[in-house]
Design a protein around this motif. Structure first.
Motif, short mmCIF file in Angstrom:
data_model
loop_
_atom_site.label_atom_id
_atom_site.label_comp_id
_atom_site.label_asym_id
_atom_site.label_seq_id
_atom_site.Cartn_x
_atom_site.Cartn_y
_atom_site.Cartn_z
N GLU A 1 51.23 34.15 45.15
CA GLU A 1 50.81 34.72 43.68
C GLU A 1 49.31 35.38 43.70
N PRO A 2 49.19 36.65 43.10
CA PRO A 2 47.64 36.84 43.09
C PRO A 2 46.80 36.29 42.21
N MET A 3 45.55 36.35 42.46
CA MET A 3 44.56 35.75 41.47
C MET A 3 44.79 36.60 40.24
N ARG A 4 44.81 36.20 39.03
CA ARG A 4 44.74 36.86 37.67
C ARG A 4 43.76 36.44 36.79
N LEU A 5 42.60 37.18 36.50
CA LEU A 5 41.58 37.10 35.54
C LEU A 5 41.61 37.96 34.61
N PRO A 6 41.15 37.48 33.46
CA PRO A 6 41.18 38.44 32.47
C PRO A 6 40.05 39.41 32.47
N ALA A 7 40.44 40.75 31.97
CA ALA A 7 39.48 41.95 32.15
C ALA A 7 38.51 41.83 31.50
N MET A 8 37.32 42.16 32.01
CA MET A 8 36.10 42.10 31.28
C MET A 8 35.92 43.33 30.28
N PRO A 9 35.47 43.34 29.22
CA PRO A 9 35.49 44.46 28.25
C PRO A 9 35.08 45.91 28.83
N ASN A 10 33.82 45.58 29.53
CA ASN A 10 33.16 46.87 30.04
C ASN A 10 33.75 47.37 31.32
N LEU A 11 34.65 46.60 32.04
CA LEU A 11 35.21 47.25 33.22
C LEU A 11 36.99 46.99 33.04
N TRP A 12 37.44 47.75 32.08
CA TRP A 12 38.68 47.85 31.80
C TRP A 12 39.11 48.87 32.82
N SER A 13 40.62 48.56 33.44
CA SER A 13 41.52 49.38 34.46
C SER A 13 40.47 49.26 35.62
N MET A 14 39.91 48.57 35.85
CA MET A 14 39.18 48.74 37.18
C MET A 14 39.85 47.66 38.40
N LEU A 15 40.10 48.21 39.54
CA LEU A 15 40.61 47.56 40.54
C LEU A 15 39.65 46.90 41.34
N ASN A 16 39.37 45.56 41.33
CA ASN A 16 38.20 44.81 42.20
C ASN A 16 39.03 44.04 43.50
N VAL A 17 38.85 44.55 44.58
CA VAL A 17 39.12 44.01 45.69
C VAL A 17 38.17 43.20 46.33
N VAL A 18 38.59 42.14 46.76
CA VAL A 18 37.97 40.82 47.37
C VAL A 18 38.44 40.51 48.85
N PHE A 19 37.41 40.54 49.63
CA PHE A 19 37.87 40.37 51.13
C PHE A 19 37.27 38.63 51.33
N PHE A 20 37.81 38.01 51.90
CA PHE A 20 37.38 36.62 52.55
C PHE A 20 38.19 35.90 53.51
N VAL A 21 37.49 35.16 54.37
CA VAL A 21 38.24 34.44 55.48
C VAL A 21 37.72 33.12 55.49
N GLU A 22 38.76 32.31 55.98
CA GLU A 22 38.29 30.81 55.73
C GLU A 22 39.03 30.17 56.96
N SER A 23 38.73 28.99 57.38
CA SER A 23 39.35 28.42 58.65
C SER A 23 39.76 27.08 58.25
N ASP A 24 40.97 26.64 58.92
CA ASP A 24 41.22 25.27 58.37
C ASP A 24 40.91 24.24 59.41
N ALA A 25 39.73 24.60 60.38
CA ALA A 25 39.16 23.57 61.07
C ALA A 25 37.59 23.43 60.68
N ALA A 26 37.11 22.64 61.24
CA ALA A 26 35.53 22.42 61.05
C ALA A 26 34.66 23.09 61.87
N THR A 27 34.83 24.86 61.38
CA THR A 27 34.13 25.56 62.26
C THR A 27 33.91 26.66 61.31
N ARG A 28 33.04 27.51 61.81
CA ARG A 28 32.64 28.78 60.82
C ARG A 28 33.55 29.93 61.01
N ALA A 29 33.85 30.69 60.20
CA ALA A 29 34.64 31.82 60.21
C ALA A 29 34.15 33.12 59.77
N PHE A 30 34.06 34.08 60.31
CA PHE A 30 33.71 35.39 60.36
C PHE A 30 34.52 36.61 59.88
#
Length: 87
Positions: A46-75
């Motif tokens: 499921e996608p993350m669903r957040l309520p729209a901010m009044p001044n940013l209506w109909s804006m597509l916000n794309v977020v990129f992130f990376v994570e690791s399932d081990a105790a190490t850094r990920a880039f």
């Protein structure tokens, strides 16, 4: 059907990957995710669903992130990103 494609175009490094995410804006659901030549199952994600901010209506916000399932850094380095839509 409104779809958004996020093809992530790799640099010339041998450790990069071609990524593509297909997302249905009208239905608010993931349609597919592709890494190089491999299609990954996105059923049940499921996608993350957040309520729209009044001044940013109909804006597509794309977020990129990376994570690791081990105790190490990920880039995550993005060489370029292209957003396109089709109906």
């Amino acid at each position: 059907l409104n779809r958004v494609y996020f093809p992530l175009i790799p640099s010339h490094s041998p450790r990069t990957a071609d990524l593509r995410l297909d997302f249905d804006l009208a239905g608010m659901r993931f349609l597919g995710f592709r890494c190089n030549e491999r299609d990954l199952d996105v059923a049940g994600i499921e996608p993350m669903r957040l309520p729209a901010m009044p001044n940013l209506w109909s804006m597509l916000n794309v977020v990129f992130f990376v994570e690791s399932d081990a105790a190490t850094r990920a880039f995550l380095y993005l060489d370029s990103v292209a957003v396109s839509t089709s109906t």
